[in-house]
Design a protein around this motif. Structure first.
Motif, mmCIF file in Angstrom:
data_model
loop_
_atom_site.group_PDB
_atom_site.id
_atom_site.type_symbol
_atom_site.label_atom_id
_atom_site.label_comp_id
_atom_site.label_asym_id
_atom_site.label_seq_id
_atom_site.Cartn_x
_atom_site.Cartn_y
_atom_site.Cartn_z
ATOM 1 N N THR A 99 0.808 -1.173 0.038
ATOM 2 C CA THR A 99 0.085 0.064 0.034
ATOM 3 C C THR A 99 0.993 1.368 0.025
ATOM 4 O OG1 THR A 99 0.147 -0.161 2.540
ATOM 5 C CG2 THR A 99 -2.011 -1.014 1.131
ATOM 6 N N LYS A 100 2.263 1.171 0.243
ATOM 7 C CA LYS A 100 2.820 2.402 0.159
ATOM 8 C C LYS A 100 3.435 2.746 -1.020
ATOM 9 C CE LYS A 100 3.231 2.703 4.808
ATOM 10 N NZ LYS A 100 2.916 3.903 5.726
ATOM 11 N N PRO A 101 3.146 3.930 -1.546
ATOM 12 C CA PRO A 101 3.377 4.108 -2.989
ATOM 13 C C PRO A 101 4.879 3.938 -3.409
ATOM 14 C CG PRO A 101 2.042 6.043 -1.862
ATOM 15 C CD PRO A 101 2.321 5.002 -0.817
ATOM 16 N N PHE A 102 5.858 4.463 -2.499
ATOM 17 C CA PHE A 102 7.272 4.515 -2.765
ATOM 18 C C PHE A 102 7.692 2.852 -3.063
ATOM 19 C CE2 PHE A 102 11.600 3.992 -1.532
ATOM 20 C CZ PHE A 102 12.278 4.563 -2.496
ATOM 21 N N PHE A 103 7.091 2.166 -2.083
ATOM 22 C CA PHE A 103 7.566 0.667 -2.123
ATOM 23 C C PHE A 103 7.011 -0.154 -3.320
ATOM 24 C CE2 PHE A 103 8.756 1.702 2.246
ATOM 25 C CZ PHE A 103 10.075 1.563 2.186
ATOM 26 N N ASP A 104 5.775 0.424 -3.633
ATOM 27 C CA ASP A 104 4.697 -0.112 -4.901
ATOM 28 C C ASP A 104 5.576 0.134 -5.962
ATOM 29 O OD1 ASP A 104 2.987 -1.032 -6.391
ATOM 30 O OD2 ASP A 104 1.746 0.636 -5.871
ATOM 31 N N ILE A 105 6.031 1.496 -6.113
ATOM 32 C CA ILE A 105 6.680 1.673 -7.415
ATOM 33 C C ILE A 105 8.214 0.963 -7.454
ATOM 34 C CG2 ILE A 105 7.971 3.461 -8.643
ATOM 35 C CD1 ILE A 105 5.883 5.549 -7.304
ATOM 36 N N LEU A 106 8.913 0.949 -6.378
ATOM 37 C CA LEU A 106 10.212 0.161 -6.468
ATOM 38 C C LEU A 106 10.133 -1.146 -6.759
ATOM 39 C CD1 LEU A 106 13.283 0.630 -5.761
ATOM 40 C CD2 LEU A 106 12.757 0.032 -3.361
ATOM 41 N N ILE A 107 9.428 -1.657 -5.938
ATOM 42 C CA ILE A 107 9.297 -3.278 -6.169
ATOM 43 C C ILE A 107 8.693 -3.614 -7.490
ATOM 44 C CG2 ILE A 107 8.231 -5.448 -5.170
ATOM 45 C CD1 ILE A 107 8.454 -4.147 -2.498
ATOM 46 N N SER A 108 7.713 -2.854 -8.019
ATOM 47 C CA SER A 108 6.927 -2.986 -9.182
ATOM 48 C C SER A 108 8.123 -2.838 -10.382
ATOM 49 C CB SER A 108 6.088 -2.374 -9.430
ATOM 50 O OG SER A 108 4.720 -2.511 -8.477
ATOM 51 N N VAL A 109 8.719 -1.723 -10.409
ATOM 52 C CA VAL A 109 9.732 -1.567 -11.433
ATOM 53 C C VAL A 109 10.900 -2.376 -11.679
ATOM 54 C CG1 VAL A 109 11.229 0.354 -12.281
ATOM 55 C CG2 VAL A 109 9.147 1.104 -11.646
ATOM 56 N N THR A 110 11.289 -2.627 -10.247
ATOM 57 C CA THR A 110 12.361 -3.555 -10.298
ATOM 58 C C THR A 110 12.144 -5.026 -10.810
ATOM 59 O OG1 THR A 110 13.582 -2.516 -8.456
ATOM 60 C CG2 THR A 110 14.046 -4.609 -8.996
ATOM 61 N N LEU A 111 10.889 -5.595 -10.298
ATOM 62 C CA LEU A 111 10.657 -6.818 -10.830
ATOM 63 C C LEU A 111 10.239 -7.016 -12.064
ATOM 64 C CD1 LEU A 111 8.672 -8.323 -7.507
ATOM 65 C CD2 LEU A 111 10.835 -8.684 -8.319
ATOM 66 N N SER A 112 9.507 -5.852 -12.661
ATOM 67 C CA SER A 112 8.890 -5.793 -14.032
ATOM 68 C C SER A 112 10.003 -5.758 -14.847
ATOM 69 C CB SER A 112 8.117 -4.575 -14.161
ATOM 70 O OG SER A 112 6.925 -4.569 -13.471
ATOM 71 N N LEU A 113 11.050 -4.905 -14.687
ATOM 72 C CA LEU A 113 12.401 -4.979 -15.666
ATOM 73 C C LEU A 113 13.192 -6.238 -15.575
ATOM 74 C CD1 LEU A 113 13.920 -1.452 -14.466
ATOM 75 C CD2 LEU A 113 13.018 -1.830 -16.603
ATOM 76 N N ILE A 114 13.173 -6.710 -14.508
ATOM 77 C CA ILE A 114 13.793 -8.309 -14.563
ATOM 78 C C ILE A 114 13.045 -9.227 -15.394
ATOM 79 C CG2 ILE A 114 14.525 -10.273 -13.082
ATOM 80 C CD1 ILE A 114 15.156 -8.105 -10.973
ATOM 81 N N ALA A 115 11.730 -9.393 -15.042
ATOM 82 C CA ALA A 115 10.910 -10.230 -15.684
ATOM 83 C C ALA A 115 10.655 -9.853 -17.349
ATOM 84 C CB ALA A 115 9.616 -10.184 -15.156
ATOM 85 N N TYR A 116 10.516 -8.793 -17.411
ATOM 86 C CA TYR A 116 10.612 -8.167 -18.959
ATOM 87 C C TYR A 116 11.807 -8.822 -19.697
ATOM 88 C CZ TYR A 116 9.649 -5.185 -23.100
ATOM 89 O OH TYR A 116 9.532 -4.798 -24.405
ATOM 90 N N GLY A 117 12.938 -8.384 -19.155
ATOM 91 C CA GLY A 117 14.047 -8.434 -19.855
ATOM 92 C C GLY A 117 14.384 -10.134 -19.818
ATOM 93 N N LEU A 118 14.146 -10.684 -18.876
ATOM 94 C CA LEU A 118 14.298 -12.317 -19.269
ATOM 95 C C LEU A 118 13.398 -12.997 -20.068
ATOM 96 C CD1 LEU A 118 14.546 -13.309 -15.386
ATOM 97 C CD2 LEU A 118 16.584 -13.467 -17.074
ATOM 98 N N THR A 119 11.954 -12.519 -20.205
ATOM 99 C CA THR A 119 10.919 -12.964 -21.088
ATOM 100 C C THR A 119 11.607 -12.552 -22.267
ATOM 101 O OG1 THR A 119 9.368 -12.488 -19.461
ATOM 102 C CG2 THR A 119 8.627 -12.885 -22.048
ATOM 103 N N MET A 120 12.069 -11.491 -22.686
ATOM 104 C CA MET A 120 12.465 -11.015 -24.115
ATOM 105 C C MET A 120 13.663 -11.768 -24.325
ATOM 106 S SD MET A 120 10.208 -8.990 -25.221
ATOM 107 C CE MET A 120 10.729 -7.573 -26.209
ATOM 108 N N ILE A 121 14.551 -12.254 -23.532
ATOM 109 C CA ILE A 121 15.958 -12.931 -23.769
ATOM 110 C C ILE A 121 15.301 -14.172 -24.294
ATOM 111 C CG2 ILE A 121 17.658 -13.810 -22.835
ATOM 112 C CD1 ILE A 121 18.268 -11.250 -21.229
ATOM 113 N N LEU A 122 14.399 -14.911 -23.432
ATOM 114 C CA LEU A 122 13.912 -16.229 -23.895
ATOM 115 C C LEU A 122 13.324 -16.279 -25.198
ATOM 116 C CD1 LEU A 122 12.629 -17.296 -20.196
ATOM 117 C CD2 LEU A 122 14.598 -18.075 -21.400
ATOM 118 N N MET A 123 12.703 -15.378 -25.542
ATOM 119 C CA MET A 123 12.095 -14.983 -26.915
ATOM 120 C C MET A 123 13.074 -14.773 -28.152
ATOM 121 S SD MET A 123 8.324 -13.957 -26.200
ATOM 122 C CE MET A 123 8.810 -12.524 -25.549
ATOM 123 N N ARG A 124 14.230 -14.774 -27.568
ATOM 124 C CA ARG A 124 15.416 -14.386 -28.587
ATOM 125 C C ARG A 124 14.982 -12.905 -29.237
ATOM 126 N NH1 ARG A 124 19.283 -18.305 -29.351
ATOM 127 N NH2 ARG A 124 18.340 -20.402 -28.405
#
Length: 277
Positions: A234-259
């Motif tokens: 519920t805390k805005p700062f941690f919501d943004i921090l965790i969402s952005v960090t995990l999203s970047l990692i997941a997005y990058g890995l997904t795109m790498i797996l799809m070459r």
């Protein structure tokens, strides 16, 4: 002198028309509504403008090289560079659009305070305009201008400016601060479609659909992460921090797996820089 004066005047007029349809919403909102609505709407507009300009910088960097290739009659090389640039835009703008839409409220809360949180709806609408605006910038600045078709860019922005002003006067009394955002979506869409239509005679993307499909799948992971994070934190700062960090990692890995070639090239570049140090 006269040979150079006409293109300069066209580009100047185009800049004026672009500024008009970008700023018309806030101006007309101030005329028809109170300063409170103007203040609330100005926050999402600033966020939208910053992100749009960051992605547009990628486009503007390639314009001199595209112009050089065209001047040297290296048309094949210019189109390969345009394909790569368009793919980079797609890889960047879609996750930015999705992430910004999910995190609109906490971002505005951190930047301006909870009293401005009602502007989150406008920011979510402007996320759609972000996609159209960046693609419009690509077709207009990276294709039409180097191929000396700047008059079509001017026509597009003039049409968009007229429609923007008319729509703002129509929509603001009905929709409030959502009105200028909707007018911006329509304006950016007009410039994108008109520019792409006129650019088709000299450039047609060849790898766009494949890259778009991979990016869409990668964005699904961003949606899931942002949704779950929003439910748990519920805390805005941690919501943004965790969402952005995990999203970047997941997005990058997904795109790498799809070459995905764009992400793989970026990873190779980062590895090369680290090794050099």
């Amino acid at each position: 002198m006269g040979r150079h004066l006409k293109p300069i005047l066209v580009l100047f007029s185009n800049s004026v028309a672009t500024i008009l349809y970008i700023t018309a919403g806030t101006t007309i909102l101030g005329i028809l509504m109170s300063n409170t609505e103007v203040g609330i709407y100005s926050v999402p507009v600033k966020i939208y403008t910053i992100i749009k300009n960051i992605i547009n910088a990628v486009i503007m960097v390639t314009v001199p090289r595209v112009s050089f290739y065209i001047g040297q009659q290296h048309i094949k090389e210019s189109k390969l560079l345009l394909d790569k640039t368009l793919n980079i835009i797609v890889v960047l703008v879609f996750p930015a659009m999705i992430g910004l839409a999910f995190l609109a409220e906490p971002i505005i809360t951190i930047i301006s305070g909870a009293e401005f949180s009602s502007g989150a709806v406008s920011l979510r609408l402007l996320c759609v305009a972000l996609l159209f605006g960046n693609l419009a910038c690509f077709f207009a600045n990276a294709v039409l201008l180097p191929f000396k078709r700047e008059k079509f860019f001017l026509q597009a922005t003039c049409i968009a400016a007229i429609c923007n002003v008319a729509l703002n006067f129509m929509l603001i009394p009905l929709c409030g601060i959502k009105g200028p955002a909707i007018a911006t979506i329509v304006s950016e869409f007009i410039v994108m479609v008109y520019s792409a239509f006129k650019a088709r005679e000299v450039y047609i993307p060849s790898t766009f659909l494949k890259n778009l499909g991979q990016t869409s799948i990668g964005c699904v992971t961003i949606c899931l992460i942002c949704y779950v994070t929003r439910m748990l934190i519920t805390k805005p700062f941690f919501d943004i921090l965790i969402s952005v960090t995990l999203s970047l990692i997941a997005y990058g890995l997904t795109m790498i797996l799809m070459r995905n070639e764009i992400i793989r090239s970026l990873v190779r570049m980062i590895i090369s820089v680290v090794r050099d140090k």
